[in-house]
Design an enzyme around this catalytic site. Structure first.
Site, mmCIF file in Angstrom:
data_model
loop_
_atom_site.group_PDB
_atom_site.id
_atom_site.type_symbol
_atom_site.label_atom_id
_atom_site.label_comp_id
_atom_site.label_asym_id
_atom_site.label_seq_id
_atom_site.Cartn_x
_atom_site.Cartn_y
_atom_site.Cartn_z
ATOM 1 C CB THR A 80 -0.930 0.006 1.226
ATOM 2 O OG1 THR A 80 -1.889 -1.047 1.087
ATOM 3 C CG2 THR A 80 -1.658 1.329 1.365
ATOM 4 C CB SER A 200 2.276 -6.353 -1.907
ATOM 5 O OG SER A 200 2.156 -6.553 -0.527
ATOM 6 C CB CYS A 327 -22.218 -8.963 3.841
ATOM 7 S SG CYS A 327 -23.858 -8.926 3.100
#
Length: 382
Positions: A80, A200, A327
């Site tokens: 990130t 990453s 969800c």
């Protein structure tokens, strides 16, 4: 394949797109480098020089795999951090050109958050998740574009993006292209033409806490962080620990060496999942490009099923998978990737395989899934 320590080996970890289990080479390199990797590589005494040699060797190993120069590679505290530094630094280095960032609608959220600092222009994708190249070409030619950003392959549905063609449009417009290659590095060759790239380590089986940023020579890039006196490559604050960097580089070399064979093996398992899920689970949509995709990843959405309930039910039966449905999101919004594609976003499951996954793991998953979905639909009254 046991990821919990259960002696029966009952749990199958099927979420490598989030983080792959540590490669054995990474474990060995991490332990071996602890002897010399603790010292500050910027110091001139003996242990500092040994640490510096380790750091240089790691950069050379990564550069060899990515086909770049070692001095174009820097290590960051996460994927990130590397991706956001690419965006922010690329925009900062091109202030005179403008403040516009052109990006696809399916970029990782880390890139989208960085895009909020600029005037962002979003380019859509089709129902398979593939970039609209005509729109991309038109947008990168608009006045004031400083940088373009395109993920190499969707982290949610696996669709491989036309990076080389997008890069040609960027080159014609004089706009540098940043590629978030987190899902590609260590698994497939990189397409040509990009100017900046991030990856990453824990996606290819390296340790968590190591990101890679590549800035090609000649690209105007300005660190988004204040200068300091440590002279770290890339001027990145909070650089990762050197033993982790060594382990990341060693495991990347190992993963890249296995990539072709593993791609064939995992691709066959994913083909089996795609075929059997479509045949055994009613009202299901397999999403993403069926051909132009990553070999290890498949995503499907089940109608009339709550995504969070489905993931918990599978977890209770010994399967770790992920979801892009609303969800499971802290924002309570559907996946922006699935929304952009215009596909079903609820009851969504992403299965992503790694070198430790066996045919038996996949067969057991395929045997359990239809009953789990049927039970949840019955509980919901469908």
């Amino acid at each position: 394949m046991d990821y919990t320590g259960d002696p029966a080996g009952a749990h199958a970890y099927l979420d490598a797109a989030t983080a792959a289990p540590l490669h054995p080479v990474a474990r060995e390199a991490l332990v071996a480098s602890l002897a010399d990797g603790w010292a500050d590589p910027s110091r001139l005494y003996a242990v500092g020089r040994r640490a510096q040699l380790l750091r240089e060797a790691s950069a050379e190993a990564v550069a060899e795999i990515l086909l770049v120069r070692p001095d174009e590679v820097s290590f960051w505290a996460s994927g990130t951090a590397a991706a956001q530094a690419a965006v922010l630094g690329g925009l900062g280095g091109r202030k005179r050109a403008g403040r516009v960032l052109v990006h696809s609608a399916i970029e990782h959220s880390a890139v989208l958050h960085a895009a909020r600092t600029a005037e962002a222009v979003e380019v859509g994708v089709d129902r398979l998740g593939r970039l609209d190249l005509d729109s991309w070409s038109a947008e990168v030619r608009r006045p004031g574009v400083a940088l373009a950003s395109l993920i190499s392959a969707s982290h949610e549905v696996g669709t491989v993006q036309p990076v080389a063609a997008a890069a040609e449009s960027c080159a014609a417009a004089g706009v540098p292209l940043f590629v978030d290659a987190a899902q590609t590095v260590g698994r497939a060759p990189l397409p040509p033409g990009w100017s900046l790239l991030s990856a990453s380590a824990h996606k290819w089986g390296g340790p968590a806490g190591v990101g890679v940023l590549v800035v090609r020579k000649g690209v105007r890039w300005l660190s988004p962080y204040p200068q300091d006196d440590l002279h770290r490559p890339g001027n990145n604050p909070g650089a990762p620990g050197l033993p982790q960097v060594v382990a990341a580089a060693a495991s990347l070399r190992a993963a890249a060496g296995e990539a072709e064979a593993e791609g064939v093996r995992l691709g066959a398992l994913v083909d089996r999942i795609r075929e059997r899920v479509a045949a055994t689970v009613p009202d299901v949509e397999i999403v993403g490009d069926p051909v132009g995709r990553l070999p290890h990843l498949v995503t499907f959405s089940c109608l009339y099923v709550d995504g969070e309930a489905l993931l918990h039910a599978l977890d209770r039966r010994g399967f770790a998978v992920s979801s892009g449905s609303s969800c499971t999101s802290s924002t309570l919004r559907p996946s922006h990737v699935l929304e952009a594609m215009g596909v079903l976003s609820h009851g969504n499951v992403r299965v992503s395989l790694h070198r430790g996954v066996t045919e038996a793991d996949v067969d057991r998953f395929l045997a359990v899934l239809p009953g789990v979905v049927a039970d949840l639909r019955a509980e919901a009254g469908f």
